[in-house]
Design a protein around this motif. Structure first.
Motif, mmCIF file in Angstrom:
data_model
loop_
_atom_site.group_PDB
_atom_site.id
_atom_site.type_symbol
_atom_site.label_atom_id
_atom_site.label_comp_id
_atom_site.label_asym_id
_atom_site.label_seq_id
_atom_site.Cartn_x
_atom_site.Cartn_y
_atom_site.Cartn_z
ATOM 1 N N ILE A 63 6.349 1.383 7.032
ATOM 2 C CA ILE A 63 5.747 1.068 5.740
ATOM 3 C C ILE A 63 6.320 2.024 4.697
ATOM 4 O O ILE A 63 6.238 3.240 4.845
ATOM 5 C CB ILE A 63 4.215 1.178 5.810
ATOM 6 C CG1 ILE A 63 3.664 0.144 6.792
ATOM 7 C CG2 ILE A 63 3.594 1.008 4.420
ATOM 8 C CD1 ILE A 63 2.244 0.387 7.222
ATOM 9 N N GLU A 64 6.916 1.448 3.658
ATOM 10 C CA GLU A 64 7.563 2.252 2.619
ATOM 11 C C GLU A 64 6.986 1.989 1.233
ATOM 12 O O GLU A 64 7.467 2.530 0.251
ATOM 13 C CB GLU A 64 9.075 1.999 2.613
ATOM 14 C CG GLU A 64 9.788 2.365 3.904
ATOM 15 C CD GLU A 64 9.824 3.857 4.210
ATOM 16 O OE1 GLU A 64 9.451 4.673 3.337
ATOM 17 O OE2 GLU A 64 10.216 4.214 5.338
ATOM 18 N N GLY A 65 5.953 1.154 1.163
ATOM 19 C CA GLY A 65 5.323 0.901 -0.120
ATOM 20 C C GLY A 65 4.082 0.061 0.053
ATOM 21 O O GLY A 65 3.891 -0.573 1.091
ATOM 22 N N SER A 66 3.240 0.071 -0.969
ATOM 23 C CA SER A 66 2.028 -0.750 -0.925
ATOM 24 C C SER A 66 1.501 -1.004 -2.335
ATOM 25 O O SER A 66 1.846 -0.299 -3.281
ATOM 26 C CB SER A 66 0.938 -0.086 -0.087
ATOM 27 O OG SER A 66 0.296 0.939 -0.810
ATOM 28 N N ILE A 67 0.677 -2.035 -2.407
ATOM 29 C CA ILE A 67 -0.065 -2.353 -3.626
ATOM 30 C C ILE A 67 -1.358 -3.022 -3.184
ATOM 31 O O ILE A 67 -1.373 -3.733 -2.175
ATOM 32 C CB ILE A 67 0.748 -3.256 -4.575
ATOM 33 C CG1 ILE A 67 0.123 -3.305 -5.968
ATOM 34 C CG2 ILE A 67 0.921 -4.648 -3.992
ATOM 35 C CD1 ILE A 67 1.037 -3.920 -7.025
ATOM 36 N N THR A 68 -2.419 -2.786 -3.920
ATOM 37 C CA THR A 68 -3.735 -3.300 -3.555
ATOM 38 C C THR A 68 -4.417 -3.918 -4.768
ATOM 39 O O THR A 68 -4.309 -3.390 -5.877
ATOM 40 C CB THR A 68 -4.609 -2.144 -3.018
ATOM 41 O OG1 THR A 68 -3.944 -1.536 -1.917
ATOM 42 C CG2 THR A 68 -5.966 -2.626 -2.584
ATOM 43 N N SER A 127 8.147 4.447 -1.513
ATOM 44 C CA SER A 127 8.855 5.630 -1.035
ATOM 45 C C SER A 127 10.245 5.665 -1.654
ATOM 46 O O SER A 127 10.720 4.667 -2.221
ATOM 47 C CB SER A 127 8.982 5.600 0.492
ATOM 48 O OG SER A 127 9.993 4.685 0.884
ATOM 49 N N GLY A 128 10.914 6.771 -1.516
ATOM 50 C CA GLY A 128 12.279 6.898 -2.001
ATOM 51 C C GLY A 128 13.235 5.921 -1.335
ATOM 52 O O GLY A 128 14.268 5.573 -1.904
ATOM 53 N N VAL A 129 12.893 5.451 -0.141
ATOM 54 C CA VAL A 129 13.734 4.497 0.574
ATOM 55 C C VAL A 129 13.864 3.187 -0.212
ATOM 56 O O VAL A 129 14.936 2.578 -0.256
ATOM 57 C CB VAL A 129 13.168 4.225 1.997
ATOM 58 C CG1 VAL A 129 13.874 3.083 2.686
ATOM 59 C CG2 VAL A 129 13.224 5.487 2.843
ATOM 60 N N LEU A 130 12.792 2.752 -0.851
ATOM 61 C CA LEU A 130 12.789 1.469 -1.560
ATOM 62 C C LEU A 130 12.685 1.594 -3.079
ATOM 63 O O LEU A 130 12.883 0.611 -3.782
ATOM 64 C CB LEU A 130 11.654 0.585 -1.046
ATOM 65 C CG LEU A 130 11.762 0.127 0.403
ATOM 66 C CD1 LEU A 130 10.562 -0.725 0.798
ATOM 67 C CD2 LEU A 130 13.060 -0.636 0.648
ATOM 68 N N ARG A 131 12.380 2.768 -3.581
ATOM 69 C CA ARG A 131 12.197 2.945 -5.020
ATOM 70 C C ARG A 131 13.481 2.571 -5.767
ATOM 71 O O ARG A 131 14.571 2.967 -5.385
ATOM 72 C CB ARG A 131 11.810 4.400 -5.325
ATOM 73 C CG ARG A 131 11.192 4.595 -6.694
ATOM 74 C CD ARG A 131 10.639 6.007 -6.891
ATOM 75 N NE ARG A 131 9.557 6.251 -5.959
ATOM 76 C CZ ARG A 131 9.542 7.255 -5.074
ATOM 77 N NH1 ARG A 131 10.549 8.106 -5.021
ATOM 78 N NH2 ARG A 131 8.523 7.415 -4.266
ATOM 79 N N GLY A 132 13.326 1.788 -6.828
ATOM 80 C CA GLY A 132 14.465 1.411 -7.652
ATOM 81 C C GLY A 132 15.254 0.223 -7.128
ATOM 82 O O GLY A 132 16.298 -0.116 -7.674
ATOM 83 N N LYS A 133 14.763 -0.442 -6.094
ATOM 84 C CA LYS A 133 15.495 -1.559 -5.482
ATOM 85 C C LYS A 133 14.844 -2.919 -5.745
ATOM 86 O O LYS A 133 15.218 -3.909 -5.143
ATOM 87 C CB LYS A 133 15.632 -1.331 -3.982
ATOM 88 C CG LYS A 133 16.467 -0.100 -3.674
ATOM 89 C CD LYS A 133 16.706 0.089 -2.207
ATOM 90 C CE LYS A 133 17.593 1.313 -2.004
ATOM 91 N NZ LYS A 133 17.901 1.539 -0.618
ATOM 92 N N GLY A 134 13.831 -2.958 -6.612
ATOM 93 C CA GLY A 134 13.188 -4.222 -6.949
ATOM 94 C C GLY A 134 12.001 -4.573 -6.073
ATOM 95 O O GLY A 134 11.307 -5.559 -6.345
ATOM 96 N N THR A 135 11.747 -3.794 -5.056
ATOM 97 C CA THR A 135 10.637 -4.095 -4.150
ATOM 98 C C THR A 135 9.293 -3.927 -4.844
ATOM 99 O O THR A 135 8.378 -4.723 -4.625
ATOM 100 C CB THR A 135 10.720 -3.214 -2.892
ATOM 101 O OG1 THR A 135 12.023 -3.333 -2.330
ATOM 102 C CG2 THR A 135 9.681 -3.612 -1.870
ATOM 103 N N GLY A 136 9.177 -2.925 -5.687
ATOM 104 C CA GLY A 136 7.933 -2.731 -6.425
ATOM 105 C C GLY A 136 7.617 -3.918 -7.312
ATOM 106 O O GLY A 136 6.462 -4.337 -7.416
ATOM 107 N N GLY A 137 8.627 -4.489 -7.942
ATOM 108 C CA GLY A 137 8.433 -5.675 -8.765
ATOM 109 C C GLY A 137 7.956 -6.863 -7.945
ATOM 110 O O GLY A 137 7.105 -7.637 -8.391
#
Length: 155
Positions: A59-64, A83-93
């Motif tokens: 698990i490298e990110g979450s939203i609730t 996490s830094g693993v996925l930050r800036g790669k569009g996953t947060g969006g």
């Protein structure tokens, strides 16, 4: 909804990021752990949402979305972290899109979130999705003094 270890991992992501970047201590980590555990204990798939991003089986990110007061106060977007693993790669969006779509499908009137001044990348993402800053005040509820900010998105 979730898998074993999600509470610990989301707390770890928050604790590590906010310690390394903002010098938040164990008070903040403990607050996240308590509030997230309480949310999981009352989780209702008919009103709440909890999504995570996984990379290499970790698990490298979450939203609730906490929908307990969605009809009166709005849905509460919480524990959004990458996490830094996925930050800036569009996953947060992508996670943000899932959360907003969920709220639209539930016909919630609005979504709100609390953050603080200085988290510029997060603020940029919130504003990209239509959230607007509605209030700001000095706050020590995070374990250190910050300028807490409330953002809202009317649906």
């Amino acid at each position: 909804m979730t898998k074993t270890g999600i509470i610990g991992r989301v707390v770890e992501l928050h604790g590590s990021y906010y310690y390394q970047n903002w010098d938040f201590g164990v008070f903040f980590e403990s607050k996240i752990a308590r509030e997230l555990a309480e949310f999981i204990d009352r989780y209702d798939e008919n009103r709440d949402g909890f999504w995570n991003a996984v990379s290499n089986s970790r698990i490298e990110g979450s939203i609730t979305i906490d929908g307990i007061d969605a009809e009166s106060k709005g849905a509460h977007l919480r524990w959004f972290i990458m996490s830094g693993v996925l930050r800036g790669k569009g996953t947060g969006g992508k996670l943000m899109e899932k959360a907003i779509t969920f709220c639209q499908q539930k016909r919630y009137p609005k979504i709100y979130l609390w953050t603080f001044r200085g988290l510029n990348a997060a603020r940029h993402l919130y504003e990209k999705f239509g959230f607007t800053l509605v209030s700001e005040h000095e706050d020590e509820g995070w374990g250190t003094k910050v300028y807490a900010q409330k953002f809202e998105l009317l649906l």
